[in-house]
Write a protein that holds these residues in place. Structure first.
Motif, short mmCIF file in Angstrom:
data_model
loop_
_atom_site.label_atom_id
_atom_site.label_comp_id
_atom_site.label_asym_id
_atom_site.label_seq_id
_atom_site.Cartn_x
_atom_site.Cartn_y
_atom_site.Cartn_z
N LEU A 114 0.77 -1.06 -0.02
CA LEU A 114 0.11 0.02 0.01
C LEU A 114 0.86 1.31 0.04
N ILE A 115 1.82 1.32 0.76
CA ILE A 115 2.89 2.40 0.84
C ILE A 115 3.50 2.55 -0.45
N PHE A 116 4.15 1.60 -0.96
CA PHE A 116 4.96 1.78 -2.26
C PHE A 116 4.31 2.15 -3.26
N TYR A 117 2.84 1.56 -3.46
CA TYR A 117 2.25 1.84 -4.60
C TYR A 117 1.71 3.28 -4.79
N SER A 118 1.09 3.75 -3.41
CA SER A 118 0.64 4.83 -3.31
C SER A 118 1.55 5.90 -3.56
N ILE A 119 2.84 5.89 -2.98
CA ILE A 119 3.93 6.89 -3.31
C ILE A 119 4.11 6.90 -4.99
N GLY A 120 4.41 5.68 -5.42
CA GLY A 120 4.56 5.79 -6.90
C GLY A 120 3.36 6.23 -7.68
N ARG A 121 2.12 5.85 -7.31
CA ARG A 121 1.25 6.40 -8.10
C ARG A 121 0.88 7.93 -7.92
N PHE A 122 1.15 8.38 -6.76
CA PHE A 122 1.19 9.80 -6.46
C PHE A 122 2.03 10.76 -7.33
N ILE A 123 3.43 10.15 -7.54
CA ILE A 123 4.30 10.72 -8.31
C ILE A 123 3.61 10.89 -9.83
N ILE A 124 3.48 9.51 -10.38
CA ILE A 124 3.34 9.32 -11.66
C ILE A 124 2.14 10.11 -12.24
N GLU A 125 1.42 10.70 -11.23
CA GLU A 125 0.06 11.41 -11.55
C GLU A 125 0.49 12.87 -12.06
N PHE A 126 1.54 13.26 -11.86
CA PHE A 126 1.88 14.55 -12.21
C PHE A 126 2.34 14.33 -13.72
N PHE A 127 2.47 13.36 -14.23
CA PHE A 127 2.96 13.25 -15.68
C PHE A 127 1.64 12.54 -16.47
N ARG A 128 0.68 12.23 -15.95
CA ARG A 128 -0.40 11.72 -16.63
C ARG A 128 -1.26 12.97 -17.55
N GLY A 129 -1.45 12.62 -18.66
CA GLY A 129 -2.35 13.73 -19.71
C GLY A 129 -3.64 13.40 -19.60
N ASP A 130 -4.17 12.29 -18.93
CA ASP A 130 -5.61 12.24 -19.32
C ASP A 130 -6.36 12.39 -17.75
N MET A 131 -6.44 13.77 -17.66
CA MET A 131 -6.78 14.35 -16.47
C MET A 131 -8.21 14.65 -16.41
N GLY A 132 -8.88 13.68 -17.29
CA GLY A 132 -10.40 13.94 -17.20
C GLY A 132 -10.99 12.96 -16.26
N ARG A 133 -10.27 12.51 -15.17
CA ARG A 133 -10.58 11.48 -14.55
C ARG A 133 -11.05 11.88 -13.18
N GLY A 134 -11.11 13.14 -12.88
CA GLY A 134 -11.65 13.78 -11.63
C GLY A 134 -10.59 14.35 -11.03
N SER A 135 -11.04 15.20 -10.05
CA SER A 135 -9.83 16.01 -9.15
C SER A 135 -10.54 16.55 -7.91
N VAL A 136 -9.59 16.64 -6.91
CA VAL A 136 -10.03 17.13 -5.43
C VAL A 136 -8.96 18.30 -5.05
N GLY A 137 -9.50 19.65 -5.73
CA GLY A 137 -8.51 20.63 -5.42
C GLY A 137 -7.57 20.60 -6.48
N THR A 138 -6.41 20.78 -5.96
CA THR A 138 -5.30 20.93 -7.04
C THR A 138 -4.63 19.35 -7.28
N LEU A 139 -5.26 18.18 -6.56
CA LEU A 139 -4.71 16.92 -6.82
C LEU A 139 -5.86 15.98 -7.69
#
Length: 259
Positions: free
Chosen positions: A199-224
């Motif tokens: 859970l820790i490793f995946y969530s950290i990696g996912r948090f970082i890779i999201e900055f480089f995702r271009g398909d941002m029509g998947r919803g957001s919470v504030g700036t995240l």
């Protein structure tokens, strides 16, 4: 990159579906092997896998519907599009929860099986991201660099534009996560710790890779993005599990009787 790999008569083999299937089979055999190594009964692995996969698919779809709720209200027909649109975190949460309930009903040591399944979940995700690459979904931001990729026949990613290879980077991370978790499993004596590390490793990696995702029509919470927001709580849950597992148990001494 072509999602349609080849056809056998009227049957077309799609890269995304093939990679998902390979990932599921790889996860099953990997979990069974690791369970044997940890001296667990491998027989329940198949049923746990089926429960986890089916519940995971349902959870991933439901969370996707939540992220596009406004679009669904405007066009309810979107509920009938079952072939695409999944959010991984919904699958992880629902799959693990369903497996926990199944193990509780069958009186199986859930945390020990979770530890064996955690590396295998990462392995399945690694193949799944290769499927995303073949299909062109989960694509990266526009980036002109030596590692960029350009789609020409994708139904999801923008074609003829250099993009950050988010799918392949995610896949590489998932393969690394699998190797690391499998290694840690061999040296672990606290049931549940490997699941927590996943859970820790995946969530950290996912948090970082999201900055480089271009398909941002998947919803957001504030700036995240939605996934980044969920990642924070998943990481905290994993850290809390590790702390609870390594904290020495407090043994209370019974008070002496009054004399």
């Amino acid at each position: 990159m072509h999602n349609e790999l080849f056809s056998i008569g009227p049957v077309t083999i799609y890269g995304y579906g093939l990679m998902i299937a390979i990932g599921i089979f790889a996860a099953y055999f990997s979990t069974e092997y690791l369970a044997k190594k940890k001296k667990l009964d491998p027989d329940p692995v198949f049923n746990i896998l089926i429960v986890g996969v089916l519940s995971g698919l349902l959870g991933a779809k439901l969370l996707y519907y939540i992220t596009i709720l406004k679009d669904i209200i405007a066009n309810p027909k979107l509920l009938l599009q079952f072939s695409d649109g999944f959010v991984v975190y919904g699958g992880i949460i629902a799959g693990i929860a369903a497996a926990a309930i199944y193990c509780h009903i069958k009186k199986l040591p859930f945390l020990r099986y979770l530890d064996c399944a955690a590396p295998s979940i990462a392995l399945a995700q690694a193949f799944g991201r290769i499927g995303c690459f073949l299909a062109g979904c989960c694509y990266g931001v526009e980036m002109d660099s030596p590692i960029s990729i350009t789609f020409t026949h994708s139904e999801f990613a923008p074609n003829n534009v250099p993009l950050f290879p988010s799918q392949l980077v995610s896949s590489a991370f998932d393969f690394l996560n699998f190797v690391l978790l499998a290694f840690l499993l061999g040296h672990n004596k606290k049931p549940g710790k490997i699941g927590a590390f996943y859970l820790i490793f995946y969530s950290i990696g996912r948090f970082i890779i999201e900055f480089f995702r271009g398909d941002m029509g998947r919803g957001s919470v504030g700036t995240l993005s939605t996934s980044q927001f969920i990642s924070i709580f998943v990481a905290l849950a994993g850290i809390s599990m590790v702390i609870a597992l390594i904290r020495p148990k407090q043994h209370r001494t019974a008070p002496e009787e009054n004399k």
